[in-house]
Design an enzyme around this catalytic site. Structure first.
Site, PDB file in Angstrom:
ATOM      1  N   ASP A  65      -3.102   2.658  -5.933  1.00  0.00           N
ATOM      2  CA  ASP A  65      -2.054   2.719  -4.913  1.00  0.00           C
ATOM      3  C   ASP A  65      -1.918   1.490  -4.034  1.00  0.00           C
ATOM      4  OD1 ASP A  65      -4.479   3.132  -3.667  1.00  0.00           O
ATOM      5  OD2 ASP A  65      -3.748   4.710  -2.330  1.00  0.00           O
ATOM      6  N   GLU A  66      -2.536   0.389  -4.392  1.00  0.00           N
ATOM      7  CA  GLU A  66      -2.366  -0.817  -3.574  1.00  0.00           C
ATOM      8  C   GLU A  66      -2.594  -2.071  -4.417  1.00  0.00           C
ATOM      9  OE1 GLU A  66      -5.320  -1.656  -0.533  1.00  0.00           O
ATOM     10  OE2 GLU A  66      -6.653  -0.147  -1.396  1.00  0.00           O
ATOM     11  N   ASP A 103       0.853  -1.185   0.000  1.00  0.00           N
ATOM     12  CA  ASP A 103       0.000   0.000   0.000  1.00  0.00           C
ATOM     13  C   ASP A 103       0.889   1.235   0.000  1.00  0.00           C
ATOM     14  OD1 ASP A 103      -2.203   1.609   0.106  1.00  0.00           O
ATOM     15  OD2 ASP A 103      -2.977   0.845   2.002  1.00  0.00           O
TER      16      ASP A 103
END
Length: 419
Positions: free
Chosen positions: A124-125, A30
């Protein structure tokens, strides 16, 4: 588990970067305050200052906040007006989704250098299954450390990594490792890690569900795990009760699914004040096509159907779509199509929101690309891919969406024409 969920970090030597990672082949990576971190990367003078990314107008919502801003209580999904009241000295920036998509593509490329089993959840993860990567890169914790080092050195960004025996546990681990950390939850210590946590740590437990469980005296994951099935069903219903009971005992059989493909990719914008000027609509559609194209290329997808969304001042919403002859990921083609749809719609009333979306997605590498008669062999797609590379390093503003227009387009009177 929502983005606002916070777990206590560190403090227990049983869970950390040096814990036993035997049987822990799932990583959750993350990025830390991703949008804000990309902005700080291209504006080094902002380092150490509270930075908030989101809508800056009266209807704005926070998309991302640096950890300096979070210390003042600023959180994602919070109205920007509330964030300004909590942290008036923060730097407030409008989002640059093209830059974030380009940075995401670079980060996901690092993940795929380690293993092909990457399941992105958002820009983003992502989850990674590194069982097959041990021979090349070592045990899972070492792979997590390698990823963090490469992201820091190559992208000048930080990320947090959870290492666990399941997706659920790995995601909890990355949350507890934040910011800029790595945490291993040993396979034989899952319940020791899980049971002291609040019930809100479980996937699927929002504020209302957590309150319903607390009213029944179920405050920790251990309380929920030991509760009778009937009590759980009264609180959250039959389907959720079974799901939460399994998670409370650390059981999550889902594997990493790299073939997961979004059904559509797009972007939309809400104007600070209602708009009637076609020139302003045209500029907005151009920027939205730019964002959508960058997201498509970062995801390795092309699409066939361009959809235009328009919301009027009275909140009435209409959509129009057109299917292309050949799938594309170029912003220029999406913009031309969306602008043509606007010309057909030609509304004469104030507009609150517009959006551009690409549907009918397919993997770009599996979709043969056909050249239109008279089109140069290297054209818009190559130019936009070059812009992606520049944006990954310097931000999307280096090559703005106006570059999608030729000089003649930029000089023309910005009035929609009916195709």
């Amino acid at each position: 588990m929502g983005r606002s969920q916070s777990l206590p970090r560190g403090g227990d030597p049983r869970f950390g970067p040096d814990a036993d990672d035997t049987g822990c082949s799932i990583l959750h990576v993350d990025m830390d305050a991703f949008f804000a971190s990309v902005e700080v990367r291209r504006r080094p003078e902002l380092r150490g200052r509270p930075v908030v990314v989101g809508g800056v107008g009266p209807r704005g919502v926070v998309s991302s906040a640096s950890y300096e801003a979070r210390r003042h209580g600023v959180r994602s999904a919070m109205p920007t007006a509330r964030a300004r009241a909590l942290c008036p000295d923060a730097v407030y920036l409008p989002p640059d989704f093209g830059a974030y998509a380009a940075a995401s593509g670079a980060v996901m490329g690092i993940f795929r250098d380690v293993t092909p089993l990457v399941e992105p959840l958002s820009l983003d993860e992502a989850f990674l299954d590194v069982a097959g990567a041990r021979r090349l890169f070592g045990p899972p914790a070492a792979i997590g450390a390698l990823i963090r080092r490469r992201v820091a050195e190559e992208q000048r960004l930080t990320c947090s990594v959870g290492v666990g025996s399941s997706k659920f546990v790995a995601k909890l681990g990355s949350t507890r490792a934040k910011p800029d950390g790595l945490l291993v939850v040993p396979a034989d210590r899952v319940l020791d890690f899980l049971h002291p946590l609040p019930v809100s740590a479980l996937w699927g437990v929002g504020e209302r569900s957590a309150e319903a469980l607390r009213r029944l005296g179920l405050r920790t994951v251990r309380d929920l795990a030991e509760a009778s099935p009937g009590l759980l069903r009264r609180a959250v219903g039959e389907a959720s009760a079974a799901h939460l009971h399994e998670l409370a005992w650390g059981r999550d059989p889902r594997g990493v699914s790299p073939e997961h493909v979004e059904k559509s990719i797009g972007a939309e914008t809400t104007f600070e004040t209602d708009v009637t000027d076609p020139a302003e609509i045209r500029r907005a559609l151009l920027a939205l096509a730019d964002k959508t194209g960058a997201r498509l290329r970062a995801a390795g997808q092309v699409g066939r159907t361009v959809s235009l969304k328009v919301r009027f001042a009275d909140f009435r919403t209409v959509s129009r779509a057109r299917t292309l002859a050949v799938p594309t990921d170029t912003a220029r083609e999406m913009f031309d199509t969306a602008w043509g749809l606007w010309g057909v719609l030609a509304p004469g009333e104030p507009v609150r929101l517009v959006g551009v979306r690409m549907e009918g997605l397919a993997p770009a590498k599996e979709t043969p690309r056909q050249l239109t008669l008279g089109e140069p062999e290297r054209g818009w797609r190559e130019a936009e891919a070059a812009a992606d590379s520049a944006a990954a390093r310097f931000g999307r503003s280096v090559i703005g969406p106006a570059s999608l227009l030729g000089r003649r387009d930029q000089r023309r009177v910005e009035k929609p024409t009916r195709p």
